[in-house]
Every structure is written in structure tokens, then in C-alpha cells.
Design an enzyme around this catalytic site. Structure first.
Site, short mmCIF file in Angstrom:
data_model
loop_
_atom_site.label_atom_id
_atom_site.label_comp_id
_atom_site.label_asym_id
_atom_site.label_seq_id
_atom_site.Cartn_x
_atom_site.Cartn_y
_atom_site.Cartn_z
CG HIS A 15 0.80 1.14 3.93
ND1 HIS A 15 1.33 -0.10 3.70
CD2 HIS A 15 1.71 1.80 4.68
CE1 HIS A 15 2.52 -0.19 4.29
NE2 HIS A 15 2.76 0.97 4.89
CG ASP A 66 -4.70 -0.35 6.71
OD1 ASP A 66 -4.47 -0.47 7.92
OD2 ASP A 66 -3.82 -0.10 5.86
CD GLN A 97 -0.47 4.97 10.76
OE1 GLN A 97 -0.48 5.48 11.88
NE2 GLN A 97 0.63 4.45 10.23
CE LYS A 111 1.93 0.69 11.24
NZ LYS A 111 3.11 1.40 10.79
CB CYS A 132 4.67 1.88 2.38
SG CYS A 132 6.21 1.33 3.09
N1 PMP Z 1 -1.47 0.30 6.68
C1 PMP Z 1 -1.11 1.51 7.09
C2 PMP Z 1 -2.07 2.65 6.90
C3 PMP Z 1 0.15 1.71 7.66
O1 PMP Z 1 0.52 2.93 8.05
C4 PMP Z 1 1.02 0.61 7.81
C5 PMP Z 1 2.40 0.77 8.41
N2 PMP Z 1 3.12 1.87 7.99
C6 PMP Z 1 0.58 -0.64 7.39
C7 PMP Z 1 -0.68 -0.77 6.83
C8 PMP Z 1 1.42 -1.85 7.51
O2 PMP Z 1 1.70 -2.12 8.84
P1 PMP Z 1 2.74 -3.27 9.20
O3 PMP Z 1 4.04 -2.88 8.55
O4 PMP Z 1 2.82 -3.23 10.69
O5 PMP Z 1 2.20 -4.52 8.65
#
Ligand code: PMP
Length: 402
Positions: A116, A193, A196, A219, A359
Site C-alpha cells: 500500500h 504493515d 489487513q 478497520k 492506493c
Molecule cells: N496498509 C494497508 C495494507 C491498507 O489496506 C491500508 C488502508 N487501506 C493502510 C495501510 C492505511 O490505513 P489507514 O488509511 O487507516 O492509515
């Protein structure tokens, strides 16, 4: 033991009106979380960590009890839990504080192409600030980064490996434990990270052997505005602050300051205690159901959804064809239909899915699709939600004139 139909009724926003299948973006909130936030503001609110009066002490206790809950949830010590706004801020904290202070010119950061943007741009920035270089690790067509992929790239200049436990596009689990062992054998740290993974499976930082783990409350049933950074205590203690200001100090003079102990050193300014109270309730709620049960139910739903998708012509699922290799995330395209049209038509059928680059533009380029659609599940989804999605999906090409 409560059944999942019963559990769904805990979520006031979930009704027959929508099939909500955008859980990888954010989850819905159960009444227990809404109540915890309301309770905090109705009877516990004051500025935490500051006042000496009872109400402020109560707010502080609530905030610190949320920290203890987050620590227990991932097998950490409360001193190793820093509250942030979200996973993005957690990853930026590591890059600005840890990376910017330890990296030297020519050092290497290994980053998976499947990351991401939140786990890629902070490393690009750290490289720019320090003269370190990024070495990108390609994933396989079905989205996995194996320890062999890392072994081929890791060198004695590698200082940091940044990798997601589960990709938000492909939904596959990476073998973080083996990758952590490789990192440590090369004196590098691993930044994982968990945005997910933590909401969908039991995660234990000590078992995984990670040095840092980032995730977001929103999430995993909690309110927006609260995120978590786990950091190994010795590392957090060795790092300079990220943001400077109130509440993160021990003593200040006109010439400088000494800083508070971890984790407070990293929590400058007034904290989001209301959202932390919600996170504590979310963790309690998920723990009561049981992470193993949550994982099993989501696996069952993923299988139900993928098998039906695979029976429809002109649908291409990104990543593995095996539902057991998707942690509730199924990204797909439909021949001849732009992903934005997929999402719009599905919206008119009251089905919420995501469309775009998720993203993760470098990953999209790597897999050869500029844009895709994504359906992502949570344990409160039902077979009826999926049937509605499948019905909408089956009619898409006809609606576009094919
Ligand atoms: N890493 C991953 C794998 C994600 O899916 C996301 C959110 N889509 C993020 C980081 C970023 O999360 P946040 O927008 O809550 O900071």
C-alpha cells in the site's frame, strides 16, 4: 456461543438496504463500540494524562486500559504500544524517527512492490532524507512474497524490510515469521504493515518476531482516528521523538528538553481518548467472538463468494484461484467493463464495493491492470450479501450492452 446472524444485529448500520463489501477500506461499528465512545464522552471525559482531579484520572485510566487491551490483543507489553491516528501515521513514525536516525548513505531498505502507498512512500521519503536506497521486491503473479524472494535481495547493507502481512489488493498472507528471521540474520529490522491482517486473524508480535507492527482501529470495528504502532521496547527507547510538544516531555528549558518514557514520548499533544475507548471495546468484542472463529467464518464466506464468482464468465480474479489464499479480499475485473462502472452499477444495486488503484499503483502496474474492483468481507457479512453481489455481478455486462 452466539451465532453470526445474532452478531450481525449488533451493527446498527447493517440492514437489508446495503450489502456492505468494502471492509478492507473500513469496517462498520457494533453498538458496544458506539456505547463505549458515548460513555467516554458522557461520563469519563477530561484531558487525559494531565489533570490531577478525579475526572482526568478517569480519562487517563480509560486511555491506558485501551493501551493494555491493544497490547494483550497482539501479545505485546503496554510500553510497546504507541497510539497514533492510523496505520499510515504509525508507519511514518517509524520512518521519520527510526529510519531517519539509523540509515546512512548507501544503506538499503527492502520494500515489496505489492505494498500500500502507506508502506511505500514513507520509505521513499526516508531514503531521500538519508541517502539510503530502496530495493524493491517483486511478488509472484498470485501476490505472494516468499522468504526466497527476500533472500535473493537481502544484503549486508539492508537495514529495514517493510512488508505487509496481507496485501489490501491480493489478500494473500506473507510468511512474516520467516522473513523476520532473515531480517534479523542480516542485522536488519522488519516493519510489518498489519492493517489487513490484525482485524482478521490472531496476530502475536512475539511469535511473528516483528520489530514494528502498524494497524488501524477503523478497520477492526473501532472509530476512525486511532491507530496502533507496536515497537520492540529497546527500539522505541532508542528512537528520537517524532512529533514535539505537550505531554511528551519530562523537563523543558529554554534550551531544550528531556523526553517522557515510552510510549508517551511518541504521543505529543492531546490524545484521542474517545476513540481509544472505542478501540478497547472493539478488541473486547472481537475477543469475545474469538479471532479463530472470526477467521474461520471469513474463510467460509470467502469460499462461498469466490466459488460463485468463478462460475461466471468474463470475471478475472486477481491472485490465487484458491479461496483459502485470500484473507476476505477478492479483487477482480470484468471483461469490457471499467472498474468504476462496476462500482457504480453495483451501487445502484445497493452493493458497496471499491474500484480504483486501491492506493497500490506500483502493484497495479506490476499485475498489468491500472484499476480493478474489490469486494472485501468481514465476519458480519452473510451469504445473502454475497448473493446480492453475485446477482449484480452477473448482470453487469448485459447492462453495459454486451
Ligand atoms: N496498509 C494497508 C495494507 C491498507 O489496506 C491500508 C488502508 N487501506 C493502510 C495501510 C492505511 O490505513 P489507514 O488509511 O487507516 O492509515
Amino acid at each position: 456461543m452466539r451465532d453470526f446472524d445474532d452478531i450481525r444485529a449488533d451493527f446498527p448500520i447493517l440492514s437489508d438496504e446495503y450489502a456492505y463489501l468494502d471492509n478492507a477500506a473500513t469496517t462498520q461499528k457494533p453498538q458496544a463500540v458506539l456505547d463505549a465512545v458515548e460513555r467516554y464522552y458522557k461520563s469519563e471525559n477530561a484531558n487525559p494524562l494531565r489533570g490531577l482531579y478525579d475526572l482526568s484520572v478517569l480519562a487517563t485510566e480509560r486511555y491506558e486500559s485501551a493501551r493494555a487491551a491493544a497490547a494483550r490483543f497482539i501479545g505485546a507489553d503496554p510500553h510497546e504500544i504507541v497510539f497514533t491516528r492510523n496505520a499510515t501515521e504509525s508507519l511514518n513514525l517509524v520512518s521519520y524517527s527510526y529510519a531517519a536516525s539509523v540509515l546512512r548513505e548507501g544503506d538499503e531498505i527492502l520494500v515489496a512492490v505489492s505494498e500500500h502507498h502507506s508502506n511505500m512512500l514513507p520509505w521513499q521519503n526516508a531514503a531521500r532524507l538519508t541517502g539510503a536506497v530502496i530495493s524493491y521486491i517483486e511478488c509472484s503473479r498470485d501476490g505472494v512474497i516468499t522468504p526466497d524472494d527476500i533472500e535473493r535481495r537481502i544484503t549486508n547493507k539492508t537495514r529495514i524490510i517493510a512488508i505487509a502481512q496481507v496485501s489490501n489488493v491480493i489478500g494473500r498472507v506473507n510468511d512474516i515469521r520467516a522473513i523476520a528471521e532473515l531480517a534479523h540474520a542480516h542485522n536488519a529490522v522488519i516493519v510489518c504493515d498489519g492493517a489487513q491482517s490484525v482485524p482478521h486473524m490472531a496476530v502475536d508480535v512475539k511469535q511473528l518476531g516483528v520489530d514494528f507492527l502498524a494497524f488501524s482501529g477503523h478497520k477492526m470495528l473501532a472509530p476512525m482516528g486511532i491507530g496502533v504502532l507496536y515497537g520492540r521496547r529497546e527500539l522505541l527507547e532508542s528512537m528520537p521523538p517524532f512529533l514535539y510538544g505537550g505531554e511528551m516531555i519530562e523537563h523543558v528549558t529554554l534550551c531544550g528538553a528531556t523526553y517522557a518514557e515510552v510510549p508517551h514520548k511518541f504521543e505529543a499533544g492531546t490524545v484521542n481518548a474517545g476513540a481509544a475507548a472505542g478501540l478497547e471495546a472493539a478488541i473486547g468484542y472481537m475477543t469475545d467472538i474469538g479471532m479463530d472463529r472470526i477467521e474461520a467464518r471469513e474463510r467460509e464466506l470467502t469460499r462461498y463468494m469466490m466459488e460463485r464468482m468463478q462460475a461466471i464468465e468474463h470475471i478475472n480474479i486477481i491472485g490465487s484461484a484458491d479461496p483459502d489464499e485470500h484473507v476476505g479480499i477478492v479483487t477482480f475485473t470484468v471483461d469490457g467493463v471499467h472498474p468504476h462502472d462496476i462500482a457504480e452499477i453495483m451501487n445502484s444495486d445497493r452493493v458497496c464495493v471499491r474500484a480504483g488503484h486501491h492506493c497500490a499503483q506500483p502493484l497495479m502496474k506490476f499485475i498489468g491492470y491500472p484499476s480493478t474492483a474489490r469486494a472485501s468481507l468481514c465476519f458480519y457479512n452473510t451469504e445473502a450479501d454475497i448473493d446480492r453481489f453475485i446477482e449484480s455481478l452477473s448482470g453487469l455486462r448485459k447492462k453495459m450492452g454486451y
